[in-house]
Design an enzyme around this catalytic site. Sequence first.
Site, mmCIF file in Angstrom:
data_model
loop_
_atom_site.group_PDB
_atom_site.id
_atom_site.type_symbol
_atom_site.label_atom_id
_atom_site.label_comp_id
_atom_site.label_asym_id
_atom_site.label_seq_id
_atom_site.Cartn_x
_atom_site.Cartn_y
_atom_site.Cartn_z
ATOM 1 N N GLU A 144 2.689 -1.467 -0.191
ATOM 2 C CA GLU A 144 2.753 -2.714 0.585
ATOM 3 C C GLU A 144 1.365 -3.165 1.030
ATOM 4 O O GLU A 144 1.060 -4.355 1.053
ATOM 5 C CB GLU A 144 3.627 -2.518 1.832
ATOM 6 N N ASP A 156 16.426 -12.129 3.586
ATOM 7 C CA ASP A 156 15.904 -11.481 2.366
ATOM 8 C C ASP A 156 16.284 -12.194 1.071
ATOM 9 O O ASP A 156 16.318 -11.574 -0.002
ATOM 10 C CB ASP A 156 16.387 -10.009 2.271
ATOM 11 N N GLY A 216 2.389 -2.009 12.780
ATOM 12 C CA GLY A 216 1.518 -3.091 12.332
ATOM 13 C C GLY A 216 0.541 -2.664 11.253
ATOM 14 O O GLY A 216 -0.533 -3.251 11.109
ATOM 15 N N SER A 217 0.925 -1.662 10.446
ATOM 16 C CA SER A 217 -0.034 -1.224 9.416
ATOM 17 C C SER A 217 -0.226 -2.319 8.360
ATOM 18 O O SER A 217 -1.324 -2.464 7.815
ATOM 19 C CB SER A 217 0.401 0.098 8.780
ATOM 20 N N ASN A 218 0.816 -3.105 8.088
ATOM 21 C CA ASN A 218 0.642 -4.227 7.149
ATOM 22 C C ASN A 218 -0.269 -5.301 7.744
ATOM 23 O O ASN A 218 -1.071 -5.907 7.034
ATOM 24 C CB ASN A 218 2.000 -4.827 6.773
ATOM 25 N N ASN A 243 7.669 -12.886 3.937
ATOM 26 C CA ASN A 243 8.103 -11.615 4.516
ATOM 27 C C ASN A 243 7.818 -10.517 3.509
ATOM 28 O O ASN A 243 7.860 -10.754 2.303
ATOM 29 C CB ASN A 243 9.608 -11.657 4.807
ATOM 30 N N HIS A 280 9.255 -6.853 2.243
ATOM 31 C CA HIS A 280 10.442 -6.005 2.333
ATOM 32 C C HIS A 280 10.189 -4.730 1.527
ATOM 33 O O HIS A 280 9.692 -4.806 0.394
ATOM 34 C CB HIS A 280 11.659 -6.766 1.779
HETATM 35 C C1 GAR Z 1 7.237 -1.939 6.419
HETATM 36 O O1 GAR Z 1 7.634 -0.951 5.503
HETATM 37 C C2 GAR Z 1 7.970 -3.233 6.138
HETATM 38 O O2 GAR Z 1 8.165 -3.500 4.780
HETATM 39 C C3 GAR Z 1 9.293 -2.970 6.825
HETATM 40 O O3 GAR Z 1 8.940 -2.319 8.015
HETATM 41 C C4 GAR Z 1 7.723 -1.584 7.834
HETATM 42 C C5 GAR Z 1 6.737 -2.022 8.903
HETATM 43 O O4 GAR Z 1 5.599 -1.217 8.917
HETATM 44 N N1 GAR Z 1 9.993 -4.195 7.046
HETATM 45 C C6 GAR Z 1 11.310 -4.318 6.973
HETATM 46 O O5 GAR Z 1 12.058 -3.387 6.758
HETATM 47 C C7 GAR Z 1 11.835 -5.728 7.218
HETATM 48 N N2 GAR Z 1 13.156 -5.890 6.696
HETATM 49 P P1 GAR Z 1 4.271 -1.691 9.655
HETATM 50 O O6 GAR Z 1 4.644 -2.130 11.073
HETATM 51 O O7 GAR Z 1 3.428 -0.461 9.678
HETATM 52 O O8 GAR Z 1 3.663 -2.802 8.868
#
Ligand code: GAR
Length: 200
Positions: free
Chosen positions: A183, A154, A16-18, A111, A113
Amino acid sequence: MMTRKTRIAVFCSGNGSNFKALFEAIRNKQLPAEIVLCISNRSQCGAMEFAQQNGISTLHITEKQFASFDEFAETMVERLKEHQIDIILLAGYMRKVPDAVVAAFPDRMLNIHPALLPKFGGEGMYGIHVHTAVLEAGETETGATVHFVNEEYDKGEILLQRTVPVLPDDTPETLAARVLECEHRLYPDALEKLLALRRS
Ligand code: GAR
């Protein structure tokens, strides 16, 4: 008259860093929005923990909890409506969102990506697999993309995209870390853009 803040649900499956970056950016940039719900297919993960610590409602929901996929999808839509959600942000959600949910939020679901779509997208292209594929293809740059979600994996319209270099000694992990950092700035900027579009 004060317009109410845009109510956001984030969908997560992992760290969940995003989600954290979005939460902090909303506060720092004083965006007219608030994250009010965190939905996850996992009962426990970094994202769910962060939501609980910050007074954000959580919902653990998976297909397995229901007799049919339709019931699962309908319940998800109902819960989103109960929380009066305006927009959905997928942030590391590793499941396909049911079509019924996508249909209930036209142009209101984004989303992120970890690649330059339309390259390196589609089924099986998530997380570290994306970065491994980028390195195997010998790319010299990659990046991150925020796009609208439609029924095709996507494939929705791109809202914002930013590039990062691929370095000669990169491993999938070092590349993933560089893209993730990108991101964390890109998603808040894309949210700001969406909010402006919705208010214009
Ligand atoms: C992120 O890099 C995101 O772009 C990717 O998973 C990671 C989640 O990190 N998403 C995908 O690959 C979706 N197709 P997070 O949980 O630390 O945000």
